[in-house]
Design a protein around this motif. Structure first.
Motif, short mmCIF file in Angstrom:
data_model
loop_
_atom_site.label_atom_id
_atom_site.label_comp_id
_atom_site.label_asym_id
_atom_site.label_seq_id
_atom_site.Cartn_x
_atom_site.Cartn_y
_atom_site.Cartn_z
N GLN A 27 6.90 3.24 8.67
CA GLN A 27 5.44 3.30 8.79
C GLN A 27 4.87 1.92 9.06
O GLN A 27 3.98 1.75 9.90
N TYR B 17 -5.87 2.74 5.98
CA TYR B 17 -4.43 2.59 6.23
C TYR B 17 -3.58 3.32 5.19
O TYR B 17 -2.68 4.08 5.53
N ARG C 38 5.58 0.99 12.68
CA ARG C 38 4.82 1.78 13.64
C ARG C 38 3.33 1.44 13.59
O ARG C 38 2.67 1.31 14.62
N MET C 39 2.80 1.31 12.40
CA MET C 39 1.35 1.20 12.26
C MET C 39 0.83 -0.23 12.29
O MET C 39 -0.33 -0.46 12.59
N LEU D 59 0.83 -1.21 0.00
CA LEU D 59 0.00 0.00 0.00
C LEU D 59 0.86 1.26 0.00
O LEU D 59 0.39 2.35 0.23
N GLY D 60 2.14 1.07 -0.24
CA GLY D 60 3.02 2.23 -0.37
C GLY D 60 3.62 2.70 0.95
O GLY D 60 4.19 3.79 1.01
N ALA D 61 3.49 1.89 2.00
CA ALA D 61 4.06 2.30 3.28
C ALA D 61 5.57 2.09 3.28
O ALA D 61 6.06 1.16 2.65
N THR D 62 6.27 2.96 3.98
CA THR D 62 7.70 2.76 4.14
C THR D 62 7.92 1.75 5.28
O THR D 62 6.97 1.36 5.95
N LYS E 70 -3.63 7.04 5.64
CA LYS E 70 -2.82 7.49 6.77
C LYS E 70 -1.35 7.44 6.41
O LYS E 70 -0.59 8.33 6.78
N VAL E 71 -0.96 6.38 5.70
CA VAL E 71 0.41 6.26 5.25
C VAL E 71 0.79 7.46 4.37
O VAL E 71 1.90 7.97 4.43
N ALA E 72 -0.18 7.90 3.57
CA ALA E 72 0.08 9.02 2.68
C ALA E 72 -0.03 10.36 3.40
O ALA E 72 0.13 11.41 2.79
#
Lengths: 287, 252
Positions: free
Chosen positions: A184, B108, A187-188, A178-181, B111-113
């Protein structure tokens, strides 16, 4: 023949397992037998919350030690928990597995260093440093907190690493997709999924900090008084038992056993809480 | 086929010394469903994961060749991998909602963005859950644990979660393999609706599924793309003997 052998081995192993439980029961029985009558006679409140400990005058209030134990433990957690969890996250998420396979056992080796050695370093290095930098006697609440904070690191790191490693890779993949680093994702998702295990590691670390004796005796200063600053000399519950048991008799001795009951119950509660957290399903429910 | 959304050119991929993709060329048309079929281990999942660089996570992977997304090489270095993955989203083989609430799963990606406006989050959640046909199932329990949902709803939640980041391409890696036939049919229907807005690439083991849902199909064998054609033609008049063997069940 083979079946008889199997049975024998099974029985022997069972006996070994029960001897461990038996040992625990005997210890509990012993402490309670020696200390419970004192506890009851003196009364819960007069024992726990009276602030004068003077065995010569027959005053057995453990409140100063109770407060000292509390502060020392809290201080240790303040250092050990964030540091330990950070190290665990770093090891699992940010370094190659090959590095972790070397570093983690090394950290676990820290748990094998005798506590007297930690105390020694505290006396020789930490206490003089605190004395010259912040003032006070050096042997203090701060010194004890710091040493304990380091001593509980292996517990926190090791169990947190296991908890974070156990987070399914599919969560991380889903997050990356979903494009998270990586941060992120940690943490999430990862920390939330590993939450119960991490909390368990902190609770177990707390148990170690409450129970540690030798290193604390060496660096805390051992003055029986309620501390007013982190630089004050303090005596913890464990230190009190260890320091006085050698010459205590009669009521004094019973008072020390009663202190043991207090410690026993606190550690039991902490370990049970940790066990409950570990068994708790990985869950992201709110609240 | 005149338009191309993703253009794969001479793509080779190694896992260590094992060559998993051999000189693959493929043009994925926009807003249609392209299916990748072939026996287990033929490289179709690897190819799919090359399109959003999920293979980057596996140590020892080496890639040569280009993958152009709207003409831009995703392996060229100019496109950041997290940006790429926002444009090219993925639905996995096993539903993998996060251990968070249903609501938190859907938002999600936002929020990431960096979107934290509650109004926007709520509106997007509803829109995307409707888009994945899940709204009526979950509207009263948005703050329940997503892992409490049945598997097919979990998979549709994963689709909803993807829609929230407004991708251009949706990659599906055997999205129905963990689902029963009824749940599979729902996902297939959903795909047919989604292709109006999204380019979809699906990997499937299920020949009937490929024939039912896809517009174009590529058949792979041992890391090679042995045939690529419109699905109708591929399944009625396969051009390659090996494709025919696979479709008719002579390969495992």
């Amino acid at each position: 023949m083979i079946r008889i052998g199997e049975k024998t081995v099974q029985r022997l192993l069972m006996a070994a397992a029960f001897s461990a439980i038996g040992g625990l029961l005997l210890i509990a029985l012993f402490i309670f037998k020696e200390g419970l009558s004192f506890f009851i006679e003196t009364g819960f409140r007069r024992f726990l919350f009276a602030d004068v400990w003077d065995p010569q005058s027959g005053l057995y209030g453990i409140f100063p030690m109770l407060v000292a134990s509390l502060w020392v433990t809290l201080g240790a957690m303040l250092l050990g928990a964030p540091l330990g969890i950070s190290v665990a996250v770093f090891l699992v998420e940010f370094v190659p597995r090959s590095v972790m396979r070397v570093v983690k056992p090394t950290i676990e080796l820290l748990a094998g260093i005798p506590s007297v050695v930690y105390g020694f370093i505290g006396v020789m290095v930490l206490a003089p440093f605190i004395r010259s930098t912040f003032g006070g006697p050096g042997l203090s609440l701060l010194a004890a907190s710091f040493i304990l904070g380091v001593m509980i690191l292996p517990t926190i790191i090791s169990i947190s690493v296991d908890a974070i490693t156990a987070v399914p890779a599919s969560y991380r993949e889903g997050s990356f997709a979903l494009g998270a680093t990586r941060w992120q994702t940690v943490r999430m998702v990862v920390l939330k999924a590993a939450r119960s295990g991490i909390i368990a590691s902190v609770i177990l670390g707390m148990g170690r900090a409450v129970g540690e004796t030798m290193a604390v005796i060496m660096v805390a200063g051992n003055a029986v008084k309620i501390p007013h600053s982190a630089l004050d000399s303090v005596r913890t519950l464990t230190a009190n038992i260890a320091l006085e048991m050698g010459y205590a008799t009669g009521r004094h001795r019973e008072a020390l056993f009663a202190t043991g009951i207090v410690l026993f119950v606190v550690i039991m509660i902490l370990n049970t809480a940790a066990g409950v957290m570990v068994r708790k399903r990985v869950s992201g429910k709110k609240g | 086929m005149t338009e191309t959304k993703i253009d794969i050119r001479e793509l080779n991929l190694w896992y260590g010394s094992f060559l998993a993709l051999k000189n693959v060329n493929l043009s994925v048309p926009p807003r249609l469903i392209t299916a990748l079929i072939g026996p287990s281990g033929c490289g179709k999942s690897t190819l799919l994961r090359a399109l959003n660089r999920m293979n980057d996570l596996i140590p020892g992977v080496r890639i040569t060749g280009t993958v152009l997304l709207d003409g831009e090489n995703i392996y060229g270095g100019a496109l950041r991998v997290d940006r790429l993955r926002k444009r090219v989203g993925m639905v996995f083989q096993r539903p993998n909602p996060f251990p968070l609430s249903i609501f938190d799963n859907v938002v999600y990606g936002l929020k990431v963005a960096g979107v934290h406006n509650r109004g926007i989050l709520r509106d997007t959640a509803e829109k995307c859950l409707r888009g994945a046909w899940l709204w009526d199932n979950v509207k009263d329990k948005l703050h329940h644990d997503a892992l409490e949902l049945p598997l097919d709803q979990q998979q549709r939640l994963c689709v909803a979660r993807l829609l929230a980041v407004e991708p251009e391409v949706i990659l599906m890696d055997e999205p129905c393999s963990a689902l029963d036939p009824i749940a599979t049919a729902k996902i297939e229907e959903l795909m047919a609706v989604l292709k109006k807005d999204y380019t979809i690439v699906i990997v499937t083991h299920n020949m009937q599924q490929a024939a039912r849902v896809s517009d174009f199909s590529g058949c792979m064998l041992l890391g090679e793309m042995i045939e690529f054609n419109d699905t109708q033609t591929m399944f009625t008049h396969p051009g390659d003997k090996r494709t025919e063997d696979y479709i008719t069940g002579r390969y495992g």
